[in-house]
Each structure stands twice: as structure tokens, then as C-alpha cells.
Write a protein that holds these residues in place. Structure first.
Motif, PDB file in Angstrom:
ATOM      1  N   HIS A 239      -8.725  19.681  14.628  1.00  0.00           N
ATOM      2  CA  HIS A 239      -9.685  20.068  14.578  1.00  0.00           C
ATOM      3  C   HIS A 239      -9.988  18.980  13.957  1.00  0.00           C
ATOM      4  O   HIS A 239      -9.708  17.883  14.155  1.00  0.00           O
ATOM      5  N   GLU A 240     -11.754  19.414  13.795  1.00  0.00           N
ATOM      6  CA  GLU A 240     -12.536  17.570  13.608  1.00  0.00           C
ATOM      7  C   GLU A 240     -12.404  17.174  12.075  1.00  0.00           C
ATOM      8  O   GLU A 240     -12.189  16.051  12.065  1.00  0.00           O
ATOM      9  N   VAL A 241     -11.532  18.348  11.094  1.00  0.00           N
ATOM     10  CA  VAL A 241     -11.300  17.137   9.903  1.00  0.00           C
ATOM     11  C   VAL A 241      -9.982  17.388   9.357  1.00  0.00           C
ATOM     12  O   VAL A 241      -9.546  18.969   9.536  1.00  0.00           O
ATOM     13  N   ILE A 242      -9.317  16.045   9.229  1.00  0.00           N
ATOM     14  CA  ILE A 242      -7.898  16.427   8.655  1.00  0.00           C
ATOM     15  C   ILE A 242      -8.035  15.925   7.244  1.00  0.00           C
ATOM     16  O   ILE A 242      -8.317  14.961   6.960  1.00  0.00           O
ATOM     17  N   ALA A 243      -7.397  17.044   6.188  1.00  0.00           N
ATOM     18  CA  ALA A 243      -7.592  16.813   4.823  1.00  0.00           C
ATOM     19  C   ALA A 243      -5.831  16.741   4.585  1.00  0.00           C
ATOM     20  O   ALA A 243      -4.661  17.693   4.455  1.00  0.00           O
ATOM     21  N   PHE A 244      -5.662  15.975   4.296  1.00  0.00           N
ATOM     22  CA  PHE A 244      -4.456  15.135   3.789  1.00  0.00           C
ATOM     23  C   PHE A 244      -3.717  15.785   2.430  1.00  0.00           C
ATOM     24  O   PHE A 244      -4.921  15.132   1.669  1.00  0.00           O
ATOM     25  N   THR A 245      -3.042  15.388   2.229  1.00  0.00           N
ATOM     26  CA  THR A 245      -2.236  16.091   0.436  1.00  0.00           C
ATOM     27  C   THR A 245      -0.732  15.586   1.067  1.00  0.00           C
ATOM     28  O   THR A 245       0.028  15.379   1.779  1.00  0.00           O
ATOM     29  N   ASP A 246       0.477  15.816  -0.398  1.00  0.00           N
ATOM     30  CA  ASP A 246       1.564  15.500  -0.125  1.00  0.00           C
ATOM     31  C   ASP A 246       2.093  16.096  -0.895  1.00  0.00           C
ATOM     32  O   ASP A 246       2.143  17.506  -1.339  1.00  0.00           O
ATOM     33  N   ASP A 247       3.247  16.491  -0.057  1.00  0.00           N
ATOM     34  CA  ASP A 247       4.045  18.016  -0.959  1.00  0.00           C
ATOM     35  C   ASP A 247       3.928  17.428  -1.936  1.00  0.00           C
ATOM     36  O   ASP A 247       4.874  19.204  -2.945  1.00  0.00           O
ATOM     37  N   ASP A 248       3.590  17.021  -2.890  1.00  0.00           N
ATOM     38  CA  ASP A 248       4.800  17.119  -4.605  1.00  0.00           C
ATOM     39  C   ASP A 248       3.058  17.081  -5.391  1.00  0.00           C
ATOM     40  O   ASP A 248       3.092  17.838  -6.215  1.00  0.00           O
TER      41      ASP A 248
ATOM     42  N   ILE B 259     -20.668  10.556   7.132  1.00  0.00           N
ATOM     43  CA  ILE B 259     -19.480  10.670   5.925  1.00  0.00           C
ATOM     44  C   ILE B 259     -17.991  11.044   6.913  1.00  0.00           C
ATOM     45  O   ILE B 259     -17.595  11.852   7.655  1.00  0.00           O
ATOM     46  N   GLY B 260     -17.671   9.699   6.172  1.00  0.00           N
ATOM     47  CA  GLY B 260     -16.053   9.253   7.657  1.00  0.00           C
ATOM     48  C   GLY B 260     -15.040  10.582   6.673  1.00  0.00           C
ATOM     49  O   GLY B 260     -13.876  10.702   7.245  1.00  0.00           O
ATOM     50  N   MET B 261     -14.989   9.811   5.240  1.00  0.00           N
ATOM     51  CA  MET B 261     -13.320  10.595   4.524  1.00  0.00           C
ATOM     52  C   MET B 261     -14.419  11.110   2.864  1.00  0.00           C
ATOM     53  O   MET B 261     -15.164  10.961   2.383  1.00  0.00           O
ATOM     54  N   VAL B 262     -13.163  11.906   2.509  1.00  0.00           N
ATOM     55  CA  VAL B 262     -13.538  12.728   1.364  1.00  0.00           C
ATOM     56  C   VAL B 262     -12.367  13.071   0.503  1.00  0.00           C
ATOM     57  O   VAL B 262     -11.556  13.099   0.929  1.00  0.00           O
ATOM     58  N   GLY B 263     -13.463  12.345  -0.863  1.00  0.00           N
ATOM     59  CA  GLY B 263     -11.938  12.262  -1.591  1.00  0.00           C
ATOM     60  C   GLY B 263     -11.889  13.089  -2.640  1.00  0.00           C
ATOM     61  O   GLY B 263     -13.516  13.449  -2.989  1.00  0.00           O
ATOM     62  N   GLY B 264     -11.212  13.151  -4.270  1.00  0.00           N
ATOM     63  CA  GLY B 264     -11.651  14.002  -4.742  1.00  0.00           C
ATOM     64  C   GLY B 264     -10.605  13.288  -6.179  1.00  0.00           C
ATOM     65  O   GLY B 264     -11.081  12.407  -6.497  1.00  0.00           O
TER      66      GLY B 264
ATOM     67  N   PHE C 299     -11.308  -0.849  -9.088  1.00  0.00           N
ATOM     68  CA  PHE C 299     -10.887  -1.028  -8.205  1.00  0.00           C
ATOM     69  C   PHE C 299     -11.048   0.341  -7.364  1.00  0.00           C
ATOM     70  O   PHE C 299     -10.440   2.001  -8.035  1.00  0.00           O
ATOM     71  N   PHE C 300     -11.778   0.415  -6.231  1.00  0.00           N
ATOM     72  CA  PHE C 300     -12.007   1.873  -5.467  1.00  0.00           C
ATOM     73  C   PHE C 300     -10.597   2.092  -4.696  1.00  0.00           C
ATOM     74  O   PHE C 300     -10.707   1.482  -2.932  1.00  0.00           O
ATOM     75  N   HIS C 301      -9.821   3.338  -4.508  1.00  0.00           N
ATOM     76  CA  HIS C 301      -9.453   4.218  -3.587  1.00  0.00           C
ATOM     77  C   HIS C 301      -9.302   5.332  -3.593  1.00  0.00           C
ATOM     78  O   HIS C 301      -9.125   4.873  -4.177  1.00  0.00           O
ATOM     79  N   PHE C 302      -9.112   5.826  -2.475  1.00  0.00           N
ATOM     80  CA  PHE C 302      -8.808   7.291  -2.403  1.00  0.00           C
ATOM     81  C   PHE C 302      -7.449   7.015  -2.132  1.00  0.00           C
ATOM     82  O   PHE C 302      -6.705   6.844  -1.334  1.00  0.00           O
ATOM     83  N   SER C 303      -6.547   8.155  -3.023  1.00  0.00           N
ATOM     84  CA  SER C 303      -5.266   8.450  -2.903  1.00  0.00           C
ATOM     85  C   SER C 303      -4.585   9.253  -1.935  1.00  0.00           C
ATOM     86  O   SER C 303      -4.935   9.961  -1.436  1.00  0.00           O
TER      87      SER C 303
ATOM     88  N   SER D 210       1.199   1.074   0.831  1.00  0.00           N
ATOM     89  CA  SER D 210       0.030   1.123   0.896  1.00  0.00           C
ATOM     90  C   SER D 210      -1.284   1.070   1.855  1.00  0.00           C
ATOM     91  O   SER D 210      -2.671   0.582   1.963  1.00  0.00           O
ATOM     92  N   GLU D 211      -1.412   2.302   2.636  1.00  0.00           N
ATOM     93  CA  GLU D 211      -1.608   2.713   4.012  1.00  0.00           C
ATOM     94  C   GLU D 211      -3.164   3.159   3.448  1.00  0.00           C
ATOM     95  O   GLU D 211      -3.843   2.871   4.108  1.00  0.00           O
ATOM     96  N   ASP D 212      -3.170   3.789   2.154  1.00  0.00           N
ATOM     97  CA  ASP D 212      -4.482   4.588   1.893  1.00  0.00           C
ATOM     98  C   ASP D 212      -5.114   3.181   1.394  1.00  0.00           C
ATOM     99  O   ASP D 212      -6.612   3.631   1.609  1.00  0.00           O
ATOM    100  N   VAL D 213      -4.733   2.522   0.373  1.00  0.00           N
ATOM    101  CA  VAL D 213      -5.817   1.440   0.295  1.00  0.00           C
ATOM    102  C   VAL D 213      -6.532   0.269   1.388  1.00  0.00           C
ATOM    103  O   VAL D 213      -7.528   0.203   1.416  1.00  0.00           O
ATOM    104  N   GLU D 214      -5.671   0.702   2.185  1.00  0.00           N
ATOM    105  CA  GLU D 214      -5.967  -0.743   3.109  1.00  0.00           C
ATOM    106  C   GLU D 214      -6.820   0.143   4.169  1.00  0.00           C
ATOM    107  O   GLU D 214      -7.617   0.035   4.647  1.00  0.00           O
TER     108      GLU D 214
END
Lengths: 597, 256
Positions: free
Chosen positions: A537-546, A567-572, B24-28, B52-56
Motif C-alpha cells: 500500500h501507499e502508506v507504511i506505518a511503522f511501530t515496534d513490538d514493545d 507530506i512524506g512522514m507522519v509522526g505522533g 533535536f527533532f526526530h520521530f521515533s 539511529s536509522e530513524d534519526v538519520e
């Protein structure tokens, strides 16, 4: 620049520094350089309110009245554009310009505070400005009679002695209000007038109790009533009272100076950000507002803001307003709408880029309320009727523009959800892009409007990298099944797990659209690239297992990407997952570690 | 090398100007979504930037003229803390250890010196010299100044200059008190405050040390700022959190 108002410095800049986009860092730096040589100038933070940034060219917001007045009198220097630029004001001073400036004088003693007000030199300057204004606007008779008033003998005295003379602000402020009212009455009386009728009577109610209101009542016993929402003027400039809240009106009895100071103090000490009241004293209306970090008073000019004076009048008497004033205000409103239309069109589906590197955030409720306000003033100008009730406003707009009906319904549902603090409705994720399209066309008078679908969607793949955290992964996938907006694909990359991870994943196959990739060699960046490679799909939302995901997470991600194409990146926000018995490490993480980025 | 992060709501498409917080701005990584087109355009994650692949990636996106990063208040993820002290120190060490690589890869040069105030986490003093032959990026906080005065105290004591040592001890105490502003503000009991301050100190020492070392390894001078308590999240963030949870909850600010 002799006399006139409290604007200390006017910087006219081009649209690169439009105040609508960003606090202009380069202007601040330039101001810092100026300040090195003139240390008596205040800090930027203190000055920002008094600085005026003008954005000419593509946006073309009309100049405010106070600047038009100065420009016409040759007291303002223009730094850009050709000498004969057509946007630069010329001609005689109008009633609106003079009265806006007089209104500004009335707020000064309140905002400057008791130290200034106890100094007679301050009052001398203020009265001299008022006399100056009366003379340039053709009220020479009033100015002469004011000079001869008992109690104002100090106007002709030397500055130095006055500086050490104590004043009586109560009497002087009452005198200032009275003189200003006399001059304003003279300004309006010479012109042919139209009559404004009060809006239909509706019961004023008790306002919601806030700490600031409690403090005010406790200290002064001033009466406060909440009026049904009304517009403050013909232009969309002042927007302190969202329609749903009504307008709390404080009536100050007795000494205007002391009463207004008490109102100011109460809001300053206990006000919530965004809390605003209308205060009535000495025949004038004042907006007293508390915003994040400062409290301010704005005098409502009785000519330009006549609709507010009629609506807040307890006697409910019709009011005569010069026809020229109404015409001038309507022309100003059209200019503002044209500029807003350009701005909305420019930003529909596109986010302007800030200098390296910034992220954006929007306060959705502010954007929505501003949009409602502008639509309301637009209809007020077109039809002469104030649609104070939001449902009525939406109904009227839907009748005028049937193509905008799905958008209006989605906007209403989302605004109500945000105001009520309940969960956002499932659909209508594209409402912000369509909001910009609607406003751009509505304010410019385009009909029928060309709009996108407010319920447009995006395909989303959720990417999770995992390695030997079977129990954490269970919780993570569990929270993924509870999402309001379901994922279109869940791509789990097993980065060489040796525990029961694959069994956990298999347990969710019937509840989630799962895909599993294996990557034997451990390495987070390569695992993430694998997700990027295999996502459908056109958007990939990453998250971690923890991590545990909030139910609205994926919905918010989708809304974020729908706002604009670039908008290329969305964080929260990353918050802390609480444990039943927190250890010292937990406390550290919750206090310092999480929610920082 | 300042990375700006808007701290409060700013309706950039509506018409209000708000102040910006520096840091510092980066999304985790655990809450980061990418548009596939943007990821393709940027070339995906850098395999050399382990940890640090997210920072990069964020720094690369910030340098790219075509794409914009957006913070969406409603996108809330709850993250679990490390369970052991060892894991905690390892994570902090990991944060710093590949910072140098991400910074060097931006290709920026110049000498950047910033004083970060403890009370509001804003840049108080800034000096930038772009003509510098390589990248030197130094953030000074009260945490750093406390250790600087501690060093002076040790030097003065070692050389027997007792009045100077006393003065250095007094100044160090002052900076220690100020650098504990966030702990004091957090509103814990004395014992909890001490434990919190200890963990904060360990985290800072670990992160700053590994950051300095990784900078040296990649041929640049890098002194990261210490880890701050986040300033009060904006109203919008709180509202979003309430929305996401479906119930009012006031623990975002206090963090407990």
C-alpha cells in the motif's frame, strides 16, 4: 513619528515573511542587530505584539486602519514596492481610520498598567495624541473645547515636572473615555446614516463558571451575562468568541478604570488560554482576552464594530451608523476574503515548506472554528443575516451549495467530536483538504464548487519488526485489532526469533490481514527496508513490538497523510505504557524518556 | 545545527503565529509512518546507521526540498520501559552511539555553539560560524556546566587552592540545583526525587558520553544536550490523547 498610537516599529516585508506561515526568524535576527545599538528597545517577545508585518503581493491583505491613517498623513515609511504602488493608501483620513486609532488610545492605560497610569506625563502624552487625532480628522472644535476643560490644565505644562507628579487615573480615564466619545459622536454625525437594529431577542444566560470569573465576582461584584453569539463587526478580523460558547459580557458599574483593571487582573491571574470576555464600561466595549502567555485588551471601535454595540446593548435600541463606515468596512471585508481565498487555495492539499528542518502540526479545532467564522461573516455580508447557530449556518450553506453537503456533514460531526472530547467519527478523514477547497471558492464567490471527496481513503500497511518478544508482540497485535480504522495489511518481519513468535503470529491470522517475512540475519535497518520493499500500500506505518497502540492511532496517521500530498512522514506522540507496580526505572522513563520526541 | 520543533499548536494554514521550541527533532521508529513515494525518493533506510536509522532518515527528509514531516496529535503509541537497569543503560548508550554517523551524513560543516536554558529548554545563546572546516556542534546545558565546575573544583583541590575550590564548589552546587529543576517540578517525594535524579544523571552521562565518542569516531566534535523532561504537551496533544483513549486522563503532564 509624533503622536498616534502604540505601534513602535512597523516593518513592511514581502510575502516571504508572511506572518501566516511562520514567525519570521530572519526578521527577528535583524531586530536583534538593531537592538544591539538601541538597547532601550524591548526584547522581541515583548515587541512582537507591536510589530506589524505586512504581506503584499500574492496574498494582498488590506492594510489595517491605523496604518492607513499614518500612511495618508505621511508618518509611515514604506520600504518596498514602487513609489506609486496602488496598494499604498492616499487621500483624506476617513472616519473609520480616525476612530480605530482613537479606540487604540483607550486600551493603552489598561495594558500599560498602574505604574504608567500613576504618572501624569503618560496621561499628557495620551491626551495630546487624542487632540492630534481630533485635529487631523476634522474635529477641531472638540479639540479646542477639550484643551479648555478644567482638570486638563497639565496639558500645556513642561514634561519633566509632570514626570514626577502623581496622577489620579480614575478621574483621568473617565475624562479620556468621555472626550473620545464626544469626538467619535462628532465624526459620525456629519455623514448620512443607516440604522442597525438589534438582533432578535434571546435570553442572556449565566456563563459557565471559570476560576477567573469566580475571582472577578469575588473581588468586584461585577455582573456577567452570557449573550447568544453575535458578530463583532462586518469583517472577519476579530474572532475571540467561538459561536458555540456565546459571548460573556461583563458590565462594569461605577469607576471604569478600576472596574476594567479588575477584569484584566482576573483574566491575567486565573484565565484559561483562549478565555475571552466582552467588558462594557463608560459607553465603550472592550474585548479582554487571555491567550497562552499574555493577556490583552482590545477596544471595540464604536463605528467599525457597531454590530457588537447593538447586540450587547441592554436597552436594545437601534443605532445609527454612517453609511460610509458600513461601505468602508464591507470593502475591507472583501479585501480580507480575497486574500484568505488565495491563502486557502495555495494550501489546499499542499503544506508550505519551512526553513530547515521543521515539522508541522495543526490544531484542528482552531482551523475548524476559524473556517466556521469566515463562512458566517461571508453569509452576513452576502445576505445581511447573521447565522449565529452553527446548524442554521450549515443548513443555509448546504442549500446554497449542494455539492458541499457531504463535506459540511463531516465537518459538523468532527467539530462536535473535538469540542465534546469524544472519539472522532470513522469517516471524513479528508476533511481538511476539502475545507481548504471550500473556503477558497466560497470566499471568492465561485459556484458551483469543485471539491474532492471528504471520505477519501489511503491504503495503509502496518510494519512491525520483531525478535524474541512473543508476549509483547501479542499485546501489540491485540491493540492492532482494536483500531478504529482497520489496517489494510500487517507486515511482520521476524528478525530471527527463536521463541514462540511464529505461533503468536499464527494466532492472529483470522483477525488481521497478516503477512510474514523472515529475515534470518539480525539488523533493524535492513528489516525496515524489507517492509518498504514488500508493502502493498501507499502508506507504511511503522511501530515496534514493545508498543501498545491507541485505538485512534491508524486513523490519525491516515488523516495526517490526507492533509497534503507533499507530506512524506507522519509522526505522533510516544507515551508511557504504565505497569502495575512502577519501579524507579519506570518513573524515569515516564518522566523524562517518553514523549520527548 | 538546530532542529526546530514547534511546541504548541500552530494553524499554519489558518493565520496564527506561535513560538517554536528548539531541540533535536526526530520521530521515533516506534511511531513513524512513511509515504511509499517519499521512502523511495529518499532511498529507504541506511543500512550503515544501525540503531539511529530513524534519526538519520528524519535528517535526510528534513534536508529534502520536496517532502514535509507532520506531527499528528492523535497518533499516540504507548511504549514499554526497559525492565532492567542494564537494558536501560544499553538503550541510552545506543541512542548516542550512532549519532555521529547521522550528523556526518548530513554533510553540514561549521561551528555551532548553543546554550540551552534549563527552565524552558529554549536556546538562550547561539553562535554559528559556517566557515569552520568540519562540523562542531556543542550544546551547553546546566548538566554540562555542573560537571565543568566539578572538574575545576577537583583541579583547585589538587593544587591546594582551597579558596578557589570553595568558590567552585559553591558554583557547582548552584548549577546542580538548577539542573534539578525538572525533577523538582515533577512533584515527587524526596526519596523518589533522588531516585529520579540518579536515573536522569545516569541517562545523561551515558547518552552524552556515547554521543561525544561517536562524534569523535566520525571526525566531528559533538556534545549533545542532556535529556530533558518534555515541556507541557500542548492542549491539542492532551485533547488528542483523550480522544484516542475515549476517557479523560490527566497523567500526560505528570508522567506517572
Amino acid at each position: 513619528m509624533h503622536g498616534l498610537s502604540d505601534v513602535d516599529l512597523v516593518i513592511v516585508v514581502d510575502e516571504r515573511f508572511s506572518r501566516l506561515d511562520l514567525e519570521p526568524q530572519e526578521v527577528i535576527r535583524a531586530y536583534g542587530r538593531v537592538r544591539r545599538f538601541f538597547p532601550f528597545l524591548g526584547k522581541w517577545d515583548e515587541k512582537a505584539e507591536n510589530l506589524v508585518f505586512l504581506s503584499e503581493g500574492t496574498l494582498g491583505f488590506p492594510l489595517p486602519e491605523s496604518l492607513r491613517l499614518r500612511a495618508k498623513l505621511g508618518r509611515l515609511r514604506r520600504l518596498i514596492g514602487p513609489e506609486d504602488a496602488d496598494w499604498w493608501p492616499r487621500g483624506p483620513v476617513t472616519a473609520c481610520e480616525a476612530s480605530a486609532e482613537i479606540a487604540t488610545l483607550l486600551r493603552l492605560p489598561l495594558t500599560k498598567g498602574p505604574v504608567h497610569a500613576s504618572n501624569l506625563r503618560f496621561w499628557q502624552k495620551l491626551f495630546l495624541k487624542l487632540l492630534d487625532l481630533a485635529e487631523v480628522s476634522g474635529c477641531g472644535d472638540e479639540a479646542r473645547s477639550l484643551r479648555a476643560r478644567p482638570g486638563l490644565e497639565f496639558l500645556g505644562r513642561g514634561e519633566r515636572r509632570l514626570f514626577f507628579t502623581r496622577s489620579r487615573p480614575e478621574e483621568l480615564y473617565a475624562l479620556l473615555l468621555e472626550s473620545a466619545a464626544a469626538i467619535l459622536a462628532r465624526l459620525g454625525s456629519a455623514l448620512p446614516a443607516v440604522t442597525l437594529d438589534p438582533p432578535p431577542a434571546a435570553a442572556a444566560r449565566e456563563p459557565a463558571v471559570t476560576p477567573a470569573l469566580e475571582r472577578l465576582r469575588h473581588g468586584t461584584g461585577a455582573s456577567v451575562r452570557r449573550h447568544p453569539s453575535f458578530l463583532l463587526g462586518w469583517t472577519p478580523r476579530l474572532n475571540y468568541f467561538p459561536a458555540s460558547d456565546g459571548v460573556p459580557v461583563v458590565t462594569v458599574e461605577g469607576c471604569a478604570w478600576r472596574g476594567l483593571r479588575a477584569v484584566f487582573e482576573a483574566l491575567h491571574a486565573e484565565g484559561r488560554p483562549g478565555e475571552s470576555w466582552l467588558a462594557r464600561a463608560g459607553g465603550f466595549l472592550f474585548v479582554v482576552t487571555h491567550q497562552e502567555g499574555f493577556t490583552d485588551v482590545v477596544t471595540l471601535d464604536p463605528l467599525a464594530h457597531a454590530p457588537a454595540y447593538v447586540a450587547a446593548d441592554p436597552a436594545r435600541a437601534p443605532r445609527a451608523v454612517p453609511a460610509a463606515v458600513v461601505k468602508e468596512q464591507q470593502a475591507a471585508a472583501e479585501g480580507i476574503f480575497r486574500a484568505f481565498s488565495t491563502l486557502y487555495r495555495r494550501n489546499a492539499g499542499h503544506v508550505p515548506r519551512l526553513p530547515f528542518p521543521c515539522v508541522y502540526l495543526e490544531d484542528d479545532l482552531v482551523v475548524m472554528r476559524d473556517a466556521f467564522h469566515r463562512m458566517r461573516v461571508r453569509l452576513f455580508l452576502d445576505e445581511g443575516r447573521d447565522y449565529a447557530d452553527r446548524d442554521e449556518l450549515i443548513g443555509r450553506l448546504a442549500a446554497l451549495h449542494p455539492e458541499a453537503r457531504p463535506f459540511l456533514a463531516a465537518l459538523k460531526a468532527q467539530t462536535e467530536a473535538l469540542e465534546g472530547g469524544s472519539g472522532l467519527p470513522k469517516d471524513g478523514g479528508n476533511v481538511f483538504r476539502v475545507l481548504h477547497q471550500v473556503l477558497a471558492q466560497l470566499l471568492a464567490g465561485v459556484s458551483p464548487m469543485v471539491l474532492d471527496d471528504p471520505h477519501a481513503r489511503l491504503g495503509i500497511t502496518v510494519g512491525i519488526i520483531t525478535r524474541n518478544r512473543a508476549s509483547d508482540l501479542t499485546e501489540c497485535l491485540e491493540s492492532l485489532t482494536r483500531q478504529v480504522r482497520r489496517p489494510d495489511e500487517v507486515l511482520v518481519v521476524d528478525n530471527g526469533s527463536t521463541d514462540r513468535t511464529s505461533a503468536v503470529i499464527d494466532g492472529f491470522r483470522d483477525r488481521l490481514p497478516l503477512t510474514v517475512e523472515f529475515l534470518a540475519q539480525a539488523g533493524i535497518p535492513s528489516a525496515r527496508n524489507k517492509v518498504l520493499e514488500h508493502a502493498r500500500h501507499e502508506v507504511i506505518a511503522f511501530t515496534d513490538d514493545d508498543c501498545v497502540l491507541e485505538p485512534g492511532w491508524l486513523q490519525a496517521v491516515e488523516r495526517g497523510f490526507l492533509r497534503a500530498d507533499n507530506i512524506g512522514m507522519v509522526g505522533g506522540w510516544v507515551c508511557h505504557e504504565h505497569t502495575p507496580s512502577p519501579s524507579a526505572i519506570d518513573t524515569y522513563y515516564a518522566t523524562f524518556h517518553h514523549n520527548t520526541t | 545545527m538546530i532542529v526546530e520543533l514547534p511546541s504548541t499548536t500552530s494553524d499554519y494554514r489558518g493565520g496564527r503565529v506561535r513560538r517554536y521550541r528548539m531541540g533535536f527533532f526526530h520521530f521515533s521508529n516506534n511511531n513513524l509512518a512513511l509515504r511509499a513515494a517519499c521512502a523511495r525518493d529518499l532511498g529507504g533506510y541506511d543500512l550503515a546507521a544501525t540503531r539511529s536509522e530513524d534519526v538519520e532518515l528524519c535528517l535526510r527528509l528534513a534536508r529534502n526540498p520536496d517532502w514535509v514531516a507532520l506531527r499528528e496529535h492523535g497518533a499516540v503509541v504507548r511504549h514499554k520501559a526497559r525492565r532492567t537497569f542494564r537494558g536501560f543503560v544499553k538503550q541510552l548508550w545506543g541512542w548516542g552511539t550512532h549519532l555521529g554517523y547521522a550528523y556526518r551524513k548530513t554533510g553540514l560543516k561549521g561551528f555551532h555553539l548553543y546554550r540551552v536554558r534549563t527552565d524552558d529548554h529554549q536556546i538562550g545563546f547561539a553562535y554559528e560560524a559556517p566557515g569552520f572546516p568540519f562540523l562542531a556542534c556543542v550544546f551547553i546545558t546546566d548538566f554540562h556546566l555542573f560537571h565543568l565546575w566539578l572538574l575545576l573544583l577537583a583541579l583547585a583541590a589538587a593544587t591546594g587552592l582551597w579558596p578557589a575550590a570553595g568558590a567552585a564548589a559553591a558554583v557547582a552546587t548552584w548549577y546542580l540545583w538548577r539542573s534539578l529543576a525538572d525533577e523538582r517540578r515533577a512533584g515527587f517525594r524526596p526519596g523518589e526525587t533522588a531516585a529520579l535524579a540518579f536515573h536522569h544523571w545516569v541517562a545523561n552521562v551515558t547518552f552524552v558520553t556515547s554521543g561525544v565518542l561517536s562524534g569523535l569516531r566520525h571526525g566531528l566534535i559533538l556534545l549533545p544536550a542532556s535529556i530533558f523532561r518534555p515541556s507541557t504537551p500542548s492542549e491539542a496533544a492532551e485533547r488528542a490523547l483523550r480522544l484516542a483513549r475515549g476517557a479523560p486522563r490527566g497523567d500526560l503532564e505528570a508522567g506517572k
